[in-house]
Design an enzyme around this catalytic site. Structure first.
Site, PDB file in Angstrom:
ATOM      1  N   ARG A  76       0.838  -1.203   0.000  1.00  0.00           N
ATOM      2  CA  ARG A  76       0.000   0.000   0.000  1.00  0.00           C
ATOM      3  C   ARG A  76       0.871   1.251   0.000  1.00  0.00           C
ATOM      4  NH1 ARG A  76      -3.637  -0.071   4.928  1.00  0.00           N
ATOM      5  NH2 ARG A  76      -4.772  -1.626   3.702  1.00  0.00           N
ATOM      6  N   ARG A 145      -1.747   6.922   9.576  1.00  0.00           N
ATOM      7  CA  ARG A 145      -1.717   6.423   8.200  1.00  0.00           C
ATOM      8  C   ARG A 145      -1.893   7.569   7.202  1.00  0.00           C
ATOM      9  NH1 ARG A 145      -4.462   0.404   8.394  1.00  0.00           N
ATOM     10  NH2 ARG A 145      -3.262  -0.383  10.178  1.00  0.00           N
ATOM     11  N   LYS A 218      -4.025   1.657  14.860  1.00  0.00           N
ATOM     12  CA  LYS A 218      -3.934   2.586  13.730  1.00  0.00           C
ATOM     13  C   LYS A 218      -4.622   3.909  14.059  1.00  0.00           C
ATOM     14  CE  LYS A 218      -7.905   0.299  11.568  1.00  0.00           C
ATOM     15  NZ  LYS A 218      -8.339  -0.525  10.420  1.00  0.00           N
ATOM     16  N   LYS A 220      -6.104   7.549  12.047  1.00  0.00           N
ATOM     17  CA  LYS A 220      -6.449   8.135  10.754  1.00  0.00           C
ATOM     18  C   LYS A 220      -6.819   9.606  10.904  1.00  0.00           C
ATOM     19  CE  LYS A 220      -8.058   3.683   8.970  1.00  0.00           C
ATOM     20  NZ  LYS A 220      -9.193   2.919   8.401  1.00  0.00           N
ATOM     21  N   CYS A 453     -14.943  -3.112  -0.202  1.00  0.00           N
ATOM     22  CA  CYS A 453     -13.563  -3.460   0.141  1.00  0.00           C
ATOM     23  C   CYS A 453     -13.126  -4.641  -0.730  1.00  0.00           C
ATOM     24  CB  CYS A 453     -13.471  -3.826   1.619  1.00  0.00           C
ATOM     25  SG  CYS A 453     -14.276  -5.397   2.022  1.00  0.00           S
ATOM     26  N   CYS A 459      -7.920 -10.954   1.281  1.00  0.00           N
ATOM     27  CA  CYS A 459      -7.948 -10.461   2.657  1.00  0.00           C
ATOM     28  C   CYS A 459      -8.153 -11.604   3.632  1.00  0.00           C
ATOM     29  CB  CYS A 459      -9.057  -9.424   2.826  1.00  0.00           C
ATOM     30  SG  CYS A 459      -9.169  -8.780   4.519  1.00  0.00           S
ATOM     31  N   CYS A 498     -16.338  -8.264   5.913  1.00  0.00           N
ATOM     32  CA  CYS A 498     -16.276  -8.582   7.339  1.00  0.00           C
ATOM     33  C   CYS A 498     -16.691  -7.342   8.122  1.00  0.00           C
ATOM     34  CB  CYS A 498     -14.876  -9.048   7.741  1.00  0.00           C
ATOM     35  SG  CYS A 498     -13.681  -7.712   7.956  1.00  0.00           S
ATOM     36  N   CYS A 502     -13.851  -1.567   6.395  1.00  0.00           N
ATOM     37  CA  CYS A 502     -12.916  -0.803   5.562  1.00  0.00           C
ATOM     38  C   CYS A 502     -13.616   0.090   4.548  1.00  0.00           C
ATOM     39  CB  CYS A 502     -11.962  -1.755   4.841  1.00  0.00           C
ATOM     40  SG  CYS A 502     -10.831  -2.628   5.941  1.00  0.00           S
TER      41      CYS A 502
END
Length: 594
Positions: A76, A145, A218, A220, A453, A459, A498, A502
């Site tokens: 990424r 990120r 994470k 953001k 996603c 994934c 899931c 995302c």
């Protein structure tokens, strides 16, 4: 008596012992005996912008052949504000063709992912990304990120240029200081060899923001304007909502604690929209950002990663107590930013009354305000590939080889072609048509505002299909809306494989979240959420759980009919569902079925 050391998860110990995220990455990448890396190394590689995955479509057949999993890596990029040049787009396409699976994916955070990179090619991929002046550093992992902001190159008042400039400054400010990334992935300019010439240091470099163990989870950050929330500002750990007076940017409302991930089996887990924390003038943005990150660093949950996002810290403390902690950390933040203590006013004020009021996906042709034009192109689920009549990759190669100089990536997985001269418009449209690339006028609103996603097959967290399933779901929904006379309605449909969210399904008008798989058939079951909206400032609620993929349209049809017959003037589908409530919608659906 000494204090008992706080409990830490295994990943926390791993980070602490990694010597600035180095670990044994170099040694394991150099080992030709295996096509994978150890679990601990996969955790560290995330900070370098890559995830180890395997092709789940091949698991069964490989087991029959006595083979293990078909491992590869997703890589990424970190692209602040989604700004990218023609040379960089072409470079990414070359890398995808030569060292990946031949496709490129625009993400829901304005970056690019390459898939199908085998271990032996991983160093070359990340190195070549750096050669085209992009980076994968801190694109993943427990750090800040990719910093996102409105990508539209509207230059009539300079507001978006200011946002883009701030996004760049913030991205530089919050980068980890460790030199591990450069050592591992960049060649020594003198020797021409891969780095690690001297070897790693004995201790990690001091990092005033992240310390030795970085963040608990994470983090953001995104910037937006009130009248154009195209980046889902409330979904971020830290949302910076620009407040304007006329054409002047006077400061930002600070929104803290957004996050879409959840674990349905854990009652204490939930998706959340950010809370309105305070208002700061633009010149005080970096210290307030720093102070908030420091509070999350020192008080976020490091024992249970399912409770480690900042939304849980704010939920546990409450907004007033969290704001007080931020104030306590401001002196340290001001020192890190190199400004005098007390520069940021205390106590922190209440937020400005301004809030999100509009949404624009910036698709189609628009004047930039400087005599040039930009064109927003819809890219279904962000996947750039050549398949059948749609030759999108070939189209990109022609467009960016002399016609288009730069572009912007959007949070909806689309692309904006920038700085187009007025006399180029016809030529651009001819190139698009030649390659079967549709413009926004040629697709339905249901498809325009939908995205998914990646999910299966790569994934590791996916329960059901998402990217491969959503186009078919949209086929059914757009036909139903057309028959009901609702084709012109604008509302979001987002699907994930899931509950981790995302594709941000929990504040969409319609969210379809992968839940389970039906026995041997492999058909996915989804949780259907209703009641979010295009503005992104309203949470959806569970309407139906465990809905088979083949019954999604039948589940939604009664709500569409009820919406058509009982909406208020100008009311959107999501706002209608929010007003009526999912319980009442369920009762109506049952009555229709009977």
């Amino acid at each position: 008596m000494s204090e008992v050391e706080p409990k830490k998860s295994k990943i926390e110990v791993l980070k602490e012992q990694s010597i600035g995220l180095r670990g044994s990455i170099v040694e394991e990448l150099a080992d030709p005996a295996t096509d994978q890396v150890a679990d601990g190394t996969t955790k560290l590689l995330k900070f370098h912008g890559t995830y180890q995955q395997d092709d789940r479509d091949l698991r069964k057949s490989r087991r029959k052949e006595g083979l293990g999993k078909a491992y590869s890596f997703m890589v990424r990029n970190r692209i602040p504000g989604g700004k990218i040049t023609a040379a960089q787009i072409l470079g990414e396409l070359d890398i995808a063709d030569e060292l990946g699976n031949g496709t490129m994916r625009i993400t829901t955070r304005q970056s690019i992912q390459l898939h199908g990179v085998v271990k032996g090619n991983l160093w070359d991929v990340i190195h070549r990304i750096n050669e085209i002046k992009l980076s994968t550093k801190s694109a993943c992992g427990d750090v800040t990120r990719n910093v996102c902001c409105c990508p539209a190159p509207l230059r009539h008042n300079g507001l978006r240029d200011q946002l883009q400039d701030l996004a760049d400054k913030i991205a530089v400010h919050v980068q980890p200081t460790t030199k591990a990334y450069h050592e591992i992935w960049v060649k020594d300019p003198d020797t021409g060899e891969k780095e690690q010439v001297v070897g790693p240091p004995e201790e990690a470099e001091p990092d005033p923001i992240y310390g030795k163990t970085y963040l608990p989870r994470k983090f953001k950050i995104a910037l937006a304007l009130c009248d154009d929330n195209c980046i889902d500002i409330y979904d971020n750990d830290l949302g910076l909502l620009g407040v304007t007076e006329g054409d002047n940017l006077i400061g930002f409302n600070i929104l803290a604690g957004g996050g879409m991930g959840t674990t349905p089996s854990k009652k204490q887990c939930f998706p959340a929209l950010a809370k309105r924390l305070t208002f700061v003038e633009t010149e005080h943005l970096l210290p307030i950002i720093t102070a908030i990150i420091l509070v999350q660093r020192d008080f976020g949950n490091r024992a249970d990663r399912s409770q480690a996002r900042m939304k849980y810290l704010i939920n546990n403390l409450g907004v007033p107590a969290f704001r007080q902690k931020v104030e306590e950390y401001l002196p340290q933040a001001e020192a890190i930013c190199g400004i005098a203590e007390g520069t940021v006013p205390r106590p922190l004020p209440e937020p400005h009354a301004a809030d999100v009021s509009g949404h624009n996906d910036h698709m189609g042709w628009h004047e930039q305000g400087d005599g040039k034009w930009f064109l927003g192109l819809p890219i279904e689920n962000g996947r750039v590939k050549d398949e059948g009549p749609l030759q999108l990759k070939a189209c990109f190669r022609e467009l960016f080889s002399g016609h288009i100089s730069n572009a912007r990536l959007t949070m909806q997985q689309n692309i904006i072609l920038c700085d187009i001269e007025p006399d180029q418009r016809g030529q651009i449209e001819t190139i698009l048509a030649k390659h079967g690339v549709v413009r926004i006028e040629q697709i339905s609103n249901a498809r325009r505002f939908a995205f998914a996603c990646p999910a299966l097959p790569t994934c590791g967290l996916a329960v059901t299909e998402s990217e491969r399933a959503l186009p078919g779901v949209i086929d059914e929904i757009e036909a139903e809306l057309e028959s009901l006379g609702l084709a012109d309605e604008q509302f979001t449909i987002r699907m994930t494989g899931c509950p981790n969210g995302c594709a941000r399904p929990y504040n969409a008008d319609i969210g379809l979240v992968g839940r389970s798989v039906i026995g041997k058939t492999g058909e996915g079951r989804y949780t259907v959420f209703l009641g979010g909206n295009l503005l992104g400032n309203q949470m959806a609620e569970i309407y139906k759980d465990q809905v088979p993929r083949t019954e999604l349209l039948a589940t939604l049809r009664p709500t569409f009919i009820h919406f058509k017959e009982n909406r208020e003037p100008g009311e959107s589908f999501g706002n209608f569902c929010h007003r009526v409530g999912v319980e009442a919608l369920g009762q109506i659906a049952e009555a229709v079925a009977e």
